[in-house]
Each structure stands twice: as C-alpha cells, then as structure tokens.
Design an enzyme around this catalytic site. Structure first.
Site, mmCIF file in Angstrom:
data_model
loop_
_atom_site.group_PDB
_atom_site.id
_atom_site.type_symbol
_atom_site.label_atom_id
_atom_site.label_comp_id
_atom_site.label_asym_id
_atom_site.label_seq_id
_atom_site.Cartn_x
_atom_site.Cartn_y
_atom_site.Cartn_z
ATOM 1 N N THR A 179 -62.479 41.024 -71.463
ATOM 2 C CA THR A 179 -62.458 41.373 -70.034
ATOM 3 C C THR A 179 -61.952 42.794 -69.807
ATOM 4 O O THR A 179 -62.583 43.597 -69.116
ATOM 5 C CB THR A 179 -61.556 40.380 -69.268
ATOM 6 O OG1 THR A 179 -62.069 39.061 -69.426
ATOM 7 C CG2 THR A 179 -61.521 40.717 -67.790
ATOM 8 N N ARG A 181 -50.390 45.076 -75.170
ATOM 9 C CA ARG A 181 -49.004 44.642 -75.272
ATOM 10 C C ARG A 181 -48.259 45.663 -76.133
ATOM 11 O O ARG A 181 -48.821 46.193 -77.105
ATOM 12 C CB ARG A 181 -48.894 43.257 -75.936
ATOM 13 C CG ARG A 181 -49.240 42.095 -75.021
ATOM 14 C CD ARG A 181 -48.183 41.878 -73.934
ATOM 15 N NE ARG A 181 -48.457 40.735 -73.078
ATOM 16 C CZ ARG A 181 -49.167 40.786 -71.937
ATOM 17 N NH1 ARG A 181 -49.684 41.920 -71.525
ATOM 18 N NH2 ARG A 181 -49.331 39.696 -71.213
ATOM 19 N N GLU A 226 -39.479 45.772 -72.431
ATOM 20 C CA GLU A 226 -39.725 46.037 -71.013
ATOM 21 C C GLU A 226 -38.583 45.438 -70.188
ATOM 22 O O GLU A 226 -38.179 44.305 -70.471
ATOM 23 C CB GLU A 226 -41.069 45.422 -70.591
ATOM 24 C CG GLU A 226 -42.244 46.091 -71.290
ATOM 25 C CD GLU A 226 -43.598 45.509 -70.893
ATOM 26 O OE1 GLU A 226 -43.683 44.818 -69.853
ATOM 27 O OE2 GLU A 226 -44.573 45.752 -71.620
ATOM 28 N N HIS A 270 -45.966 48.331 -66.447
ATOM 29 C CA HIS A 270 -46.750 47.095 -66.619
ATOM 30 C C HIS A 270 -47.402 46.694 -65.281
ATOM 31 O O HIS A 270 -47.213 45.575 -64.794
ATOM 32 C CB HIS A 270 -45.890 45.952 -67.174
ATOM 33 C CG HIS A 270 -46.702 44.893 -67.874
ATOM 34 N ND1 HIS A 270 -46.246 44.188 -68.960
ATOM 35 C CD2 HIS A 270 -47.944 44.411 -67.633
ATOM 36 C CE1 HIS A 270 -47.169 43.319 -69.339
ATOM 37 N NE2 HIS A 270 -48.214 43.438 -68.541
HETATM 38 P P1 NDP Z 1 -60.123 38.757 -73.966
HETATM 39 O O1 NDP Z 1 -59.831 37.518 -74.706
HETATM 40 O O2 NDP Z 1 -61.165 38.747 -72.896
HETATM 41 O O3 NDP Z 1 -60.551 39.907 -74.992
HETATM 42 C C1 NDP Z 1 -59.853 40.173 -76.172
HETATM 43 C C2 NDP Z 1 -60.683 41.115 -77.034
HETATM 44 O O4 NDP Z 1 -59.872 41.526 -78.143
HETATM 45 C C3 NDP Z 1 -61.941 40.480 -77.615
HETATM 46 O O5 NDP Z 1 -63.009 41.411 -77.558
HETATM 47 C C4 NDP Z 1 -61.570 40.226 -79.076
HETATM 48 O O6 NDP Z 1 -62.646 40.309 -79.999
HETATM 49 C C5 NDP Z 1 -60.639 41.391 -79.327
HETATM 50 N N1 NDP Z 1 -59.768 41.178 -80.487
HETATM 51 C C6 NDP Z 1 -58.933 40.143 -80.724
HETATM 52 N N2 NDP Z 1 -58.297 40.328 -81.898
HETATM 53 C C7 NDP Z 1 -58.753 41.505 -82.402
HETATM 54 C C8 NDP Z 1 -58.484 42.245 -83.578
HETATM 55 N N3 NDP Z 1 -57.616 41.794 -84.504
HETATM 56 N N4 NDP Z 1 -59.123 43.421 -83.763
HETATM 57 C C9 NDP Z 1 -60.017 43.875 -82.854
HETATM 58 N N5 NDP Z 1 -60.320 43.217 -81.709
HETATM 59 C C10 NDP Z 1 -59.684 42.046 -81.486
HETATM 60 O O7 NDP Z 1 -58.736 39.257 -73.362
HETATM 61 P P2 NDP Z 1 -58.499 40.195 -72.087
HETATM 62 O O8 NDP Z 1 -59.378 41.369 -72.181
HETATM 63 O O9 NDP Z 1 -58.500 39.379 -70.854
HETATM 64 O O10 NDP Z 1 -56.972 40.622 -72.331
HETATM 65 C C11 NDP Z 1 -56.571 41.234 -73.527
HETATM 66 C C12 NDP Z 1 -55.061 41.398 -73.557
HETATM 67 O O11 NDP Z 1 -54.689 42.446 -72.680
HETATM 68 C C13 NDP Z 1 -54.272 40.187 -73.066
HETATM 69 O O12 NDP Z 1 -54.093 39.247 -74.112
HETATM 70 C C14 NDP Z 1 -52.978 40.797 -72.586
HETATM 71 O O13 NDP Z 1 -52.035 40.841 -73.641
HETATM 72 C C15 NDP Z 1 -53.374 42.203 -72.170
HETATM 73 N N6 NDP Z 1 -53.423 42.369 -70.710
HETATM 74 C C16 NDP Z 1 -52.621 43.321 -70.135
HETATM 75 C C17 NDP Z 1 -52.669 43.542 -68.781
HETATM 76 C C18 NDP Z 1 -51.784 44.549 -68.156
HETATM 77 O O14 NDP Z 1 -51.374 44.337 -67.024
HETATM 78 N N7 NDP Z 1 -51.468 45.648 -68.820
HETATM 79 C C19 NDP Z 1 -53.558 42.764 -67.900
HETATM 80 C C20 NDP Z 1 -54.361 41.786 -68.609
HETATM 81 C C21 NDP Z 1 -54.295 41.616 -69.968
HETATM 82 P P3 NDP Z 1 -63.886 39.260 -79.968
HETATM 83 O O15 NDP Z 1 -64.639 39.570 -78.697
HETATM 84 O O16 NDP Z 1 -64.679 39.615 -81.168
HETATM 85 O O17 NDP Z 1 -63.255 37.907 -79.979
HETATM 86 C C1 7N6 Z 2 -49.333 40.785 -64.221
HETATM 87 C C2 7N6 Z 2 -49.623 41.351 -65.609
HETATM 88 C C3 7N6 Z 2 -51.675 39.820 -68.429
HETATM 89 O O1 7N6 Z 2 -51.490 39.568 -69.619
HETATM 90 O O2 7N6 Z 2 -49.799 41.275 -68.462
HETATM 91 C C4 7N6 Z 2 -50.919 40.944 -67.760
HETATM 92 O O3 7N6 Z 2 -52.487 39.198 -67.738
HETATM 93 C C5 7N6 Z 2 -50.718 40.622 -66.306
HETATM 94 C C6 7N6 Z 2 -49.867 41.628 -63.096
#
Ligand code: NDP
Ligand code: 7N6
Length: 307
Positions: free
Chosen positions: A144, A225, A254, A273
């Site tokens: 995503t 993260r 954090e 964050h």
């Molecule tokens: P998704 O599950 O949609 O996507 C994760 C992606 O990471 C997939 O494409 C997956 O590959 C890839 N991936 C997993 N492991 C590896 C690896 N070892 N090497 C390379 N690619 C890898 O998650 P989201 O995009 O929704 O969220 C990702 C992370 O971002 C969350 O887990 C969270 O920790 C963080 N986050 C932070 C936010 C913020 O506020 N800063 C907001 C939302 C999320 P594949 O497609 O091949 O499975």
């Molecule tokens: C809250 C943060 C996530 O993993 O850290 C993000 O979804 C969300 C706004």
C-alpha cells in the site's frame, strides 16, 4: 449482542469517541475501554498492545496501524485470538508525505525555511536545486505505502524502481527487484524510500554496507519503522557526507530523544510519525472494523488477518 471494545490507546491517533460514533450502525455494543475493563469484550480495536489482552476473553484484536510488529504473534495464536491490521488505508497520505520530502530536497525548501528563521536571504549554489522529473527513486516495499509513493513519483516523471519479496510487475515501477538484489536496486537512486513492515528479515535492512552502496548525494526516506535502519550507521553516513540527506518519520526510539544528532543536521527532515495523519483516519478504521465485525458475526474469514 457482542461487545466491541475501543481501547483508550487509540486516543494517540484520534478521539476514541469519534470511532464509536463512526461505528454506530454496527450491530454490537461499542464501548471505549481501559485494559482493566475488558471483561465482556469479544473484540478489541487498539493502538497499544498489553499482555493482559491475552488473559481476557477476546476472540479478535484489530490494530489501528498497518504495522503490527509490537504484537506477539505466537502467543496470540496459542490463545486462539485473531489479529487483523490496517494495511490498505495509507497509500495517499504516506504517498503525499514522501513526495513532500522529495520535493523539499529537490527544491531546497527545508533549507529556505531554516534561513527564514534568521531573516536570511540566502541563495543556493547554482548546481544544488534539481527537478524531480530528472531524479530517480527506489521504493523498498511495494505494498500500500510503496505503491502510493511509486504512482505519485511516476506522475511527476521520476525514474521509479522498487524492491519486493516477490518481484512481480507493479504499475508505475519500471524495474522491480527481488529482496536479494537490494544493494543493486538502491545503488543508482537519488532517493531510497523504505516502505516495508518491520520483521526479522527487515530489521537492520539498511546498515553501513547499504548506506555505503548508495550514491553520495542520495537521500534516505524512512516511513516504515525505525529499526529497519541502523540509526547509528545512518548518523555516521550523514556526518561523513557518505549520503546527502534523510527524511525520517520513524525512529529506533520514539519520540526521538532530544540528544539525537539527527535533530541538528541541516539535510535531515524529522517528522514525528505523522506521515499517515488525516482527520479521516477514524473513518478509514471504521470501514475496516465494520466489515470484519460483520464477517466475525457471520463466522466468515476476516480480511487483513495477520494471526
Ligand atoms: P503491505 O503489506 O501492503 O506492503 C508491504 C510490502 O513490503 C510488500 O510489497 C512486501 O513484498 C514488502 N516486503 C516485505 N518484506 C520484505 C523484504 N524483506 N524485502 C523487501 N520487501 C519486503 O504494507 P503497507 O504498505 O500497508 O505498510 C508497510 C509498513 O509501513 C507497515 O508494516 C508499517 O510498519 C509502516 N507504516 C508506517 C506508517 C507511518 O505512519 N509512517 C503508516 C503505515 C504503515 P511482497 O509484495 O512481495 O509481499
Ligand atoms: C498512525 C500511524 C501504521 O503502521 O504507523 C502507522 O499504520 C500508523 C497515524
């Protein structure tokens, strides 16, 4: 009627009451609850994890974050508690924040803002500003978040590459590399944007060797993260000009401690964050919880299920 608890910890992101109101059409008792008040809850929507959740009679926990690295998967499984996450709702917000970081570095906006504080009219060297249309980005993780970044970068004419575990084609991404080719993928990129979950495989994914492999003018963006990056190796790389800058939304600790050298570095943008912040956050969570509450009541498989 079953009871869905809205854990008070969601207050870190939105008022708990706003989620309760957004879910008022759901056929369940909805209560804002504290950890010591879970008695009649079958389901729990939460930001924090507390080990006392394991002792309650919960069947299903929903994390209001996509990242569920704070949850103990094995213990939940052993306790027969399903865990769902909130992936799928952050593509636009985190995509826009990441484009904002890249635009700031390309056009130098963060530096002008610093100068403005001193009432300083300071023009940059001729060769410092650049256009994103001439720049490249490697997006590490193409779910995503990664797709939200990649489609927006592509729309601005950037050269977009990416990395994922299964290197299948992704819209807007010219070359998709498998996880094992990370160093090759990031070597030529002006921007490296991290969008992977924190797992055993991704902890320390960007360390001294990867920073060394990057261009000396590269900017590292971390919206994933904190522990995905070896923060002390990053500080060393920035201090020695081995890379050009960083935009960081997440950190090993954090809030980022006041003594961190990252605060004072001119070409580091620190955000607390908030890459995914939007006043619609509770509504997006409500949509996920509403659908899974229906499935849970009907005995159907939950979406976004992690455990
Ligand atoms: P998704 O599950 O949609 O996507 C994760 C992606 O990471 C997939 O494409 C997956 O590959 C890839 N991936 C997993 N492991 C590896 C690896 N070892 N090497 C390379 N690619 C890898 O998650 P989201 O995009 O929704 O969220 C990702 C992370 O971002 C969350 O887990 C969270 O920790 C963080 N986050 C932070 C936010 C913020 O506020 N800063 C907001 C939302 C999320 P594949 O497609 O091949 O499975
Ligand atoms: C809250 C943060 C996530 O993993 O850290 C993000 O979804 C969300 C706004």
């Amino acid at each position: 009627m079953s009871t869905i608890g809205i854990h008070e910890s969601v207050g870190a992101v939105f008022p708990p009451e706003s989620l309760r109101e957004a879910l008022s059409d759901v056929e369940a008792d909805l209560r804002v609850v504290a950890t010591d008040d879970l008695d009649d809850c079958v389901s729990l929507v939460t930001f924090a994890y507390d080990e006392r959740f394991l002792d309650a009679d919960l069947e299903w926990i929903h994390s209001i974050q996509a990242g569920v690295d704070r949850f103990p998967f094995e213990a939940l499984e052993a306790g027969g508690i399903a865990l769902t996450n909130s992936t799928g709702i952050h593509g636009d917000t985190v995509g826009e924040t990441t484009l904002g970081y890249m635009l700031s570095f390309a056009r130098g906006l963060h530096r002008y803002r610093d100068h403005e504080r001193n009432h300083e009219w300071s023009r940059p060297p001729y060769d410092r500003p650049f256009s994103l249309a001439d720049a490249s980005v490697c997006v590490v993780g193409l779910g995503t978040l990664g797709r939200g970044i990649a489609t927006r970068a592509d729309a601005l004419g950037m050269d977009v590459a990416g990395v994922k575990r299964t290197p299948t084609p992704v819209d807007g991404v010219e070359t998709v590399y498998p996880a094992g080719d990370l160093e090759t993928a990031i070597a030529d990129a002006r921007f490296v944007a991290l969008a992977v979950p924190l797992t055993e495989e991704t902890e320390g994914l960007i360390g001294a060797a990867e920073l060394e492999a990057m261009r000396s003018d590269a900017v590292l963006i971390n919206v994933a993260r904190g522990p995905v990056v070896d923060e002390s190796a990053l500080v060393d790389a920035l201090a020695s000009d081995a890379i050009g800058g960083a935009a960081l939304d997440v950190f090993e600790t954090e809030p980022l401690p006041p003594g961190s050298p990252l605060w004072a570095m001119e070409d580091v943008i620190v955000t607390p964050h908030v890459a995914a912040a939007t006043p619609k956050y509770h509504r997006r969570i409500a949509a996920l919880v509403r659908e899974n509450a229906r499935r849970h009541a009907a005995g159907e498989a939950l979406t976004n299920r992690v455990v």
